[in-house]
Scaffold this active site. Structure first.
Site, mmCIF file in Angstrom:
data_model
loop_
_atom_site.group_PDB
_atom_site.id
_atom_site.type_symbol
_atom_site.label_atom_id
_atom_site.label_comp_id
_atom_site.label_asym_id
_atom_site.label_seq_id
_atom_site.Cartn_x
_atom_site.Cartn_y
_atom_site.Cartn_z
ATOM 1 C CD GLU A 92 128.817 -0.153 -18.579
ATOM 2 O OE1 GLU A 92 127.966 -0.894 -18.705
ATOM 3 O OE2 GLU A 92 128.947 0.937 -18.293
ATOM 4 C CB CYS A 113 136.472 7.032 -11.470
ATOM 5 S SG CYS A 113 137.201 8.594 -11.441
ATOM 6 C CB CYS A 117 132.720 13.671 -9.991
ATOM 7 S SG CYS A 117 134.594 13.986 -10.272
ATOM 8 C CB CYS A 120 130.456 10.760 -12.044
ATOM 9 S SG CYS A 120 131.266 9.608 -13.046
ATOM 10 N N GLY A 162 136.416 6.390 -15.830
ATOM 11 C CA GLY A 162 137.635 6.764 -15.133
ATOM 12 C C GLY A 162 138.355 7.985 -15.653
ATOM 13 C CD GLU A 163 140.908 12.588 -15.131
ATOM 14 O OE1 GLU A 163 139.617 13.181 -15.076
ATOM 15 O OE2 GLU A 163 141.797 12.766 -15.770
ATOM 16 C CB SER A 216 135.298 17.978 -16.236
ATOM 17 O OG SER A 216 135.001 17.105 -17.430
ATOM 18 C CG HIS A 218 131.596 19.892 -14.326
ATOM 19 N ND1 HIS A 218 131.361 20.148 -15.551
ATOM 20 C CD2 HIS A 218 131.762 18.597 -13.963
ATOM 21 C CE1 HIS A 218 131.864 18.899 -16.316
ATOM 22 N NE2 HIS A 218 131.946 17.963 -15.275
ATOM 23 C CG ASN A 296 123.191 12.173 -19.185
ATOM 24 O OD1 ASN A 296 122.006 12.514 -20.012
ATOM 25 N ND2 ASN A 296 124.435 12.224 -19.736
ATOM 26 C CB CYS A 341 128.356 12.334 -20.390
ATOM 27 S SG CYS A 341 129.232 12.888 -21.772
#
Ligand SMILES: C[S@@+](CC[C@H](N)C(=O)[O-])C[C@H]1O[C@@H](n2cnc3c(N)ncnc32)[C@H](O)[C@@H]1O
Ligand code: SF4
Length: 357
Positions: A92, A113, A117, A120, A162-163, A216, A218, A296, A341
């Protein structure tokens, strides 16, 4: 004179084919220009003689862009497109239009990915495959977001699925996107967001020093960060930050530290104080900017995760600022269509009508 396209790209293969078959180099320039103006198949490049168009189609297939639109969803200024690659992988891309005509595209670097995490949706999908540099660039130059004024969006963020730093093709894509004569984008208008694949972060700072970096974070606590972002066990936050400490001194460009706020998980006063200390400890704290993201809801993420209230997010940002840290809240759009995100999971086609063009 165009530079040689980076090897491994469709442009490099076409360039080589034309040279091998004795076609004058201005034909390649004509082709690149037509691509920049929105051509998607060799047939559309009317400047080329018909036999050459047929030869190119026979060698490389009719379509130059390796992505097919499967579905489109929109919410106000945000549009999310589900693409399928020629080999059938789904990904996407999110395109946003802002006031004053500014536009931005959030691209995927991988289908899925593998880093897992816990917050996600893309991580919950698991790893499907790395996207090729052509598939990455095609998301940026897609004619869907072309305007009369410009052929590429004003900014590009590797914040989709993805990373980016786990996929070596991202480096080739960055070369194509920033090369004069191809993408022509300023590297400063490209952001790479990463959870910190340290060796490749170091490579990024070396090969593309002007690209904007978001790390990132967190959690400021290693044990908790490893729960949220398992890659912490391999490449620690400290290791990544020390690469960035050196980088900011060299380039004096702002670095962004993303901090995702999850209610009751990483939004306490202790977290805030430790985060502020982490920033203060940097080589040039004034060049580190904390970008606070409100959680989210993400398909497949830990079911107990909740978004903190807006007041709590605003208060967290204000307290960081009061501690002397540059901090803002990341504005997010598109959550009603799962385009914000961490929400991308490439399953849109199952529920959305196809409005592809
Ligand atoms: C989807 S990631 C892709 C880029 C890269 N892999 C990374 O993690 O930085 C882009 C940003 O979305 C954030 N993100 C992931 N899941 C989220 C969620 N459920 N809510 C809000 N942000 C999220 C990530 O932490 C990261 O800062
Ligand atoms: S947050 Fe980034 S690294 Fe983590 S699973 Fe999602 S896409 Fe992968």
């Amino acid at each position: 004179m165009l530079p040689s396209p980076p090897s491994g790209t469709i442009l490099a293969n076409i360039h080589e084919h034309l040279a091998r078959t004795g076609v004058p180099s201005y034909r390649f320039r004509q082709l690149v220009l037509a691509l920049q103006q929105g051509a998607e198949s060799f047939d559309e490049v009317r400047e080329l003689p018909e036999p050459l168009r047929q030869d190119l189609s026979a060698h490389f297939g009719r379509t130059i862009l390796p992505l097919r639109i499967m579905s489109v969803q929109s919410e106000e200024q945000v549009e999310k497109v589900l693409f399928e690659t020629q080999a059938g992988a789904r990904l996407e891309t999110v395109h946003s239009r802002y006031r004053a005509g500014w536009s931005s595209v959030c691209v995927s670097s991988q289908a899925g990915c593998g880093l897992g995490c816990t917050f996600c949706a893309t991580g919950a999908m698991g790893f499907v495959r790395n996207l090729s540099s052509d598939e990455i660039c095609a998301q940026v130059v897609h004619r869907r977001w072309r305007t009369e004024a410009s052929t590429v969006p004003d900014s590009v963020a590797f914040m989709g699925m993805g990373e980016a730093l786990a996929n070596p093709s991202v480096f080739t894509a960055l070369q194509v996107l920033t090369s004069e004569g191809f993408g022509g984008l300023s590297p400063r208008r490209i952001t790479v967001s990463t959870v910190g694949v340290a060796p490749n972060l170091e490579r990024l700072t070396r090969e593309h020093p002007q690209v904007t970096i978001t790390l990132s974070v967190h959690s400021p606590f290693a044990a908790q960060r490893a729960e949220l972002i398992p890659l912490e066990r391999r490449y620690s936050l400290e290791e990544n930050l020390s690469i960035l400490d050196k980088h900011v001194v060299d380039v004096r460009r702002k670095i962004y530290l993303a901090y995702l706020l999850i209610a009751g998980v990483n939004d306490s006063v202790d977290h805030l104080k430790a985060l502020a200390r982490l920033v203060e400890a940097r080589s040039r704290p004034e060049l580190f900017h904390v970008s606070v993201i409100r959680y989210n809801d993400a398909f497949g993420a830990a079911p107990s995760y909740r978004a903190p209230t807006l007041e709590h997010v605003t208060g967290f940002v204000a307290q960081l600022q009061a501690s002397g840290v540059h901090a803002t809240r990341r504005q997010q759009f598109g959550s009603s269509i799962d385009a914000a995100c961490g929400q991308l999971h490439a399953r849109t086609a199952l529920s959305a009508p196809t409005t592809a063009r």
